[in-house]
Design a protein around this motif. Structure first.
Motif: not given
Ligand SMILES: [Zn+2]
Length: 404
Positions: A5-11, A379-399
């Motif tokens: 349920a938590v992972l679903d919420r994060l999606d 670096s110039v043009n630093e970015y965050s990949r949105v998939d990583n933003l969500v996928a890492d949140a799932k790992v943190f939630a499980a921890l």
């Protein structure tokens, strides 16, 4: 399953997370050493986010007269009692650098092809938003954390941490059985957990001879020739002498790189009386930086004899920290969570770079450094990949939910 349920919420929180990271990026937080006015405004914004989540925020600010308000903010949230799992993120960023090279205003982020571009989006905004969103997803699904938690959102990481993490280490805040997750380094594959860092050793080598006219070499002592000889003999000798390998590390040997060279004479027809160069050494735990310095001093003595010069070997920077054991509970648990939540067979690794885990490991705290990044920080043009933003949140939630 409560975790599902938590992972679903994060999606479903994907857009919210992008918008929080966008808001965050709009507030620069550059330390005064790098010419900025500090983290005050950004910290106030983050404190607001934490309060909106019903969290009690403690401030452990470090005095700094160089910034408006005179303080470098450090935000702490403590939840539950007992040995704590801390999530450590930093709120400061580095300057944007070449502003013409950016595809957007570095402080007005743009979402292009699933990547949010802007200074600080990946380093360390992504982790900060992932950690906060993980906790929010637990709260929204009415799940309680399965363990005592700590959030430490610190200043000054980019300029040495004296007024950030190192300040917190002096506050009687962390307890001996606490463990740390530092999401401030990571590979695109997400399957490497950093548990060890090579010792860092910077050497400055000053060779002194006697300046003279290039037409009369007998009356001078050419420091540049002696320096060049010494540089190449250090370069040839150290890798042979410290040849041990360690498969945990990439690269798996100690490394010894000649780097900076100071200018000597401005004209071609003068024999230089001084030659100054530097080595950046990254030493495996099996060797000691002291032995490296001794080996360089031996070679320096030979050069002095051969060329009639003076040589001074100085250590200008040295950092080392003991590794976190690869079987420490926080590491094992993170590997299990990565398998369960991301289907990744991750492995512990050692790196040559230094992270903020160093001071924690020096104090004997087990510390896993992990996140998923495209390594665009600084670096110039630093970015965050949105998939990583969500996928890492799932790992943190499980921890946060803790071992089942
Ligand atoms: Zn960082």
């Amino acid at each position: 399953m409560p975790l599902d349920a938590v992972l679903d919420r994060l999606d479903k929180s994907r857009d919210d997370m992008v918008s929080t990271l966008t808001d965050l990026c709009r507030i620069p937080a550059i330390g005064p050493t790098n010419g900025g006015d500090g983290e005050g405004k950004k910290a106030a914004f983050v404190q607001g986010l934490l309060k909106d989540m019903g969290l009690k925020v403690e401030r452990f600010d470090a005095p700094d007269t160089r910034v408006p308000g005179g303080k470098r903010p450090n935000l702490v949230v403590r939840l539950g009692k007992g040995p704590r799992l801390w999530f450590l993120c930093h709120i400061d960023i580095v300057p944007p650098g070449d502003s013409k090279g950016w595809r957007c205003d570095p402080f007005d982020p743009k979402l292009i092809d699933g990547r949010l571009y802007g200074r600080g989006t990946e380093d360390n905004g992504q982790a900060l938003v992932s950690v906060l969103s993980a906790y929010r997803a637990l709260a929204k699904t009415k799940e309680k954390p399965g363990r005592a938690l700590g959030l430490a959102l610190v200043s000054d990481e980019e300029t040495g941490s004296a007024l950030g993490l190192k300040h917190l280490l002096g506050q009687d805040l962390f307890q001996p059985k606490d463990a740390f997750l530092v999401p401030d380094w990571g590979m695109a594959s997400g399957d490497e957990v950093e548990v060890a860092e090579k010792s860092l050793l910077w050497l400055k080598i000053t060779v002194t001879g006697k300046q003279g006219h290039a037409s009369l070499p007998n009356e001078a002592v050419n420091a540049h020739r002696a320096g060049a000889y010494l540089l190449t003999s250090i370069d040839a000798n150290l890798p042979r002498r410290f040849r041990a390998t360690d498969p945990l590390f990439r690269p798996w040997t100690s490394t010894f790189e000649p780097t900076k060279h100071e200018p000597n004479v401005p004209n071609v027809n003068t024999i230089p009386g001084e030659d100054v160069f530097y080595f950046d050494c990254r030493v495996l735990p099996s060797a000691s930086p002291k032995e490296v310095v001794a080996a360089v001093q031996e070679l320096a003595a030979q050069t002095m004899q051969t060329f009639g010069v003076q040589v001074k070997v100085e250590v200008v920077n040295q950092e080392s920290s003991p590794p976190t054991p690869a079987d420490a509970p926080i590491v094992r648990e993170l590997l299990q969570v990565l398998r369960k939540v991301r289907n990744l067979r991750a492995k512990p690794v050692g790196i040559g770079g230094g992270t903020v885990a160093g001071p924690l490991r020096e104090e004997k705290y087990p510390c896993a450094v992990w996140s998923t990044t495209d390594e665009t920080g600084h670096s110039v043009n630093e970015y965050s990949r949105v998939d990583n933003l969500v996928a890492d949140a799932k790992v943190f939630a499980a921890l946060m939910m803790g071992p089942e």
